[in-house]
Each structure stands twice: as C-alpha cells, then as structure tokens.
Design an enzyme around this catalytic site. Structure first.
Site, PDB file in Angstrom:
ATOM      1  N   SER A   1       0.711  -1.251   0.022  1.00  0.00           N
ATOM      2  CA  SER A   1       0.055   0.117  -0.093  1.00  0.00           C
ATOM      3  C   SER A   1       0.903   1.115   0.007  1.00  0.00           C
ATOM      4  O   SER A   1       1.636   1.514  -1.009  1.00  0.00           O
ATOM      5  CB  SER A   1      -1.153   0.201   1.092  1.00  0.00           C
ATOM      6  OG  SER A   1      -1.756   0.992   1.225  1.00  0.00           O
TER       7      SER A   1
ATOM      8  N   HIS B   1      -3.014  -0.983  -3.336  1.00  0.00           N
ATOM      9  CA  HIS B   1      -3.837  -0.051  -3.059  1.00  0.00           C
ATOM     10  C   HIS B   1      -3.666   0.996  -3.920  1.00  0.00           C
ATOM     11  O   HIS B   1      -2.871   1.969  -3.508  1.00  0.00           O
ATOM     12  CB  HIS B   1      -3.841   0.190  -1.533  1.00  0.00           C
ATOM     13  CG  HIS B   1      -4.262  -0.993  -0.610  1.00  0.00           C
ATOM     14  ND1 HIS B   1      -3.833  -0.975   0.720  1.00  0.00           N
ATOM     15  CD2 HIS B   1      -4.671  -2.313  -0.864  1.00  0.00           C
ATOM     16  CE1 HIS B   1      -4.341  -2.200   1.318  1.00  0.00           C
ATOM     17  NE2 HIS B   1      -4.618  -2.852   0.183  1.00  0.00           N
TER      18      HIS B   1
ATOM     19  N   ASP C   1      -3.946  -5.053   6.064  1.00  0.00           N
ATOM     20  CA  ASP C   1      -4.618  -5.856   4.649  1.00  0.00           C
ATOM     21  C   ASP C   1      -3.166  -6.842   4.468  1.00  0.00           C
ATOM     22  O   ASP C   1      -2.133  -6.477   4.082  1.00  0.00           O
ATOM     23  CB  ASP C   1      -4.749  -5.129   3.504  1.00  0.00           C
ATOM     24  CG  ASP C   1      -5.413  -5.849   2.501  1.00  0.00           C
ATOM     25  OD1 ASP C   1      -6.043  -7.236   2.779  1.00  0.00           O
ATOM     26  OD2 ASP C   1      -5.071  -5.404   1.391  1.00  0.00           O
TER      27      ASP C   1
END
Length: 379
Positions: free
Chosen positions: A200, A227, A323
């Site tokens: 991310s 992301h 995540d």
C-alpha cells in the site's frame, strides 16, 4: 502530540479550506502556507514541518521539482494532491518516485463540503504519514531493448531442498495453527507455482525496486496487489513494464498466468487466482463496497492458498493497516512461506508488521534484499 503541516498550493481557496479542515481536527497545526513550489521549498527548510501537502501544478516551481528539492535537503513526508485522471496518475507516480509518500485526489467540490469523506480521509492520512520514512529517489533504469546477442549465462540455481510441511491432523479436522521457523533462517530454494506481492503506502517505489531486480526469465508468474484508484493502475502497470525486464500488465478477467509475467490488480476491483485443469488464470471481480480495500491483498492471497496449496510464495511490503495478514495466514496454513519487508526500509510499517506480529513471516528482509532473494530462492 500535535502534527505540524505546511500547505503548498497555488489556489488560495484550497489553501484556506485545507487550513480550516486541518486546524478543526484539533490534532494538526498548520504552520505555514505557500503559493508555489519555490516558496514551499524555502518554508520547508525554515519551518521544518512534520508533513507537507503539495499540489503538482503550480507557477515558479511545480510540485514534483519541489518534492525533489525538499527530500534532498531534509526528508519529510509529503502528501501529494492529484487529479483522478490518467495524466494525473502519471504525474503522481513521478512525485512518488521523487520522494512523496502518498497521495489524495484533489476534488474542490468535495473539499468544500462540511463533513465530507475526503475531509476525514485527509486528516487521518496526515496523521498516519507523520511518522513515515520518505523513500529515497530511484534512478531511471528503462527496460533494455531486445538484442540479437546471446543472453548472459544464468547463475546456477542453488541446490533445491524440500520445503518443510506440517503433517495433517490425524482426525482430519482443519488445522488452524501456523508452523514457525527460527528467525533469520532462509526458506529452502524451490520452484514456486506463483508469487503474490501485496503493498500500500510506499508500494509504487517498493514494487519498482523489487521487480526491477528480476530477470526476464524469472520462472514463476507474479500477481501484484497495490492499494490504488482505478484511474491509476493502468499508468502504474505501464511504468513498471517499461522499467522491468519481466513483463508487467494490468490484469484482465480470464488472463492466464505464465512465468516472467506480473499481473497488477485493477484499482476498484478484486483479483482472485484459480487453477483449473492445470491452466492457472486470474479472475477480476467487482469491488464489494463492504470491503475497505479494493483491491484487497487478503482476497488475492486467500485465493492463492486455495489454488496453489503449499506451492505459492507471499510477500507483504510497506503499507498502512493490516490488509494481507489473514491472506498470509491462509497461505501459511496450506504450507506456503511468507516474506515481509523490514521496519527500517518500510515507508509505513503497518501491513508487514501485522504479518510479522501474527507470527506468519518466515523471512524479514530489507527492501533492496527482496529482489535478489527472489532470484536466489526461486530461479
């Protein structure tokens, strides 16, 4: 603790609204505003803020040039504002490569609305990146042109050893435990059917460094989860493809996996891997609004665990949140190893920390060690 912020933007309206929004949070203090990049560079040096918000298109000096100057003098987290267009994506990726740590969409209408989602996201993002480590700039290294000369000889692959596998429970019940390996020990070299990489914040630069180290003959397919908004992932895939020896593309539904190909999950959607009849491919599904991340590392890694039990390798790089932790848990329960980026080289030590603290990481590696380690452990 109050976070000090410098706002750099050529729009007087935007500077005013950002100052109002950030000050109202009670956790952020705007210590200065600048109307162009040159003023931003000067104020960054004199005010020494914790975070800088930066527009990309400004007179006198543009945002990317300002980021380069600021990072060169004193690394500080810079949050870019970007338009959600293809060209905006390309400019934002340039800014991230120059040293910015993250970005947000520049939406005048939404920023003007009291209590809008973008306002809340802005405050939270600034608080999150305040303790981040700006990545150093990357030199440009475009993919070498095809040549008629013979390829360089490959280094002999290390002697392959069978990976350790935990025996199945004798009563046939599902085993929810995760085997642990001594820290510092390398996982055995083997041919993996697939490599999954999730990341991310700080991921665009991290992925570029990892993938640029791989040879065109890398023997496993790779799936990438970053992301990123839907308008950004096509430009990001193109950039990676130009800079890496392996082929990199944004994934399309039904596309088959093959060695030397990395498929990037489209923004706003979910990417799953399936393996039917010995022909592995990706499936691209609509992004479920109930999920925080679209794409989600957990979903992609969970599908790898089901499609390739014990035959995949999972990597979690820099990023906020957790995540990937549950997806890594599923992969480890099925016998696949997990590697994570270390804290020192991470822009944000959130995602890899969540995996490491859960006891799921087999190897913890500095960013610049990951690419060579992949070559050593997979080729």
């Amino acid at each position: 603790m109050t976070v000090s912020v410098l706002v750099v933007d050529d729009s007087a309206f935007f500077r005013k609204r950002l100052t109002e929004i950030l000050t109202a949070s009670g956790q952020i203090r705007v210590v200065g505003v600048a109307a162009n990049g040159r003023e931003g560079v000067e104020l960054a040096e004199s005010l020494r803020p914790d975070v800088i918000t930066m527009d990309y298109e400004m007179p006198v000096m543009d945002g990317i040039s300002a980021v380069r100057e600021i990072i060169k003098k004193r690394p500080v987290p810079v949050l870019m504002f970007s338009s959600l267009t293809y060209e905006g994506a390309r400019i934002t990726l340039d800014a991230l490569e120059a040293g910015a740590v993250d970005f947000l969409p520049k939406n005048f209408e939404e920023i003007a609305q009291a209590g809008s989602g973008l306002q809340k996201t802005l405050v939270n993002r600034i608080l999150d990146v305040a303790g981040s480590r700006p990545a150093s700039r990357l030199p440009s290294s475009p993919k070498p042109a095809l040549s008629s000369s013979p390829p360089a000889a490959k280094r002999p692959a290390p002697e392959r050893q069978p990976a350790r596998r935990r025996p199945a429970p004798p009563d046939g019940t599902k085993d929810n435990t995760v085997a642990t390996r001594p820290k510092g020990r390398k996982t055995p070299a083997q041919h993996y059917a697939i490599v999954g990489i999730g990341t991310s914040t700080g991921g665009p630069v991290a992925l570029q460094r990892v993938l640029a180290a791989l040879p065109a003959s890398f023997p496993a397919p790779i799936v990438l989860v970053q992301h990123m908004p839907a308008s950004f992932t096509p430009a990001f895939a193109e950039r990676l493809n130009k800079l890496c020896r392996i082929e990199v593309r944004q994934a399309v539904d039904g596309e088959y996996l093959r060695p030397g190909l990395a498929l990037l999950a489209p923004g706003g959607k979910q990417m799953m891997v399936e393996n039917r009849g010995g022909q592995p491919r990706v499936r691209i599904l609509p992004g479920d609004e109930r999920l925080n991340y679209r794409p989600s590392v957990d979903i992609t890694f969970g599908s790898i665990a089901r499609a390739f039990p014990g035959k995949g390798l999972g990597l979690v790089l820099t990023g906020m949140g957790a995540d990937g932790r549950e997806g890594c848990r599923m992969m480890r329960q099925r016998g696949s190893p997990i590697w994570t980026q270390d804290e020192k080289s991470s822009v944000i030590y959130g995602m890899p920390m969540a995996v490491e603290k859960a006891g799921l990481s087999d190897e913890v590696l500095a960013l610049d060690e990951i690419g060579p380690r992949l070559v050593e452990g997979v080729c």
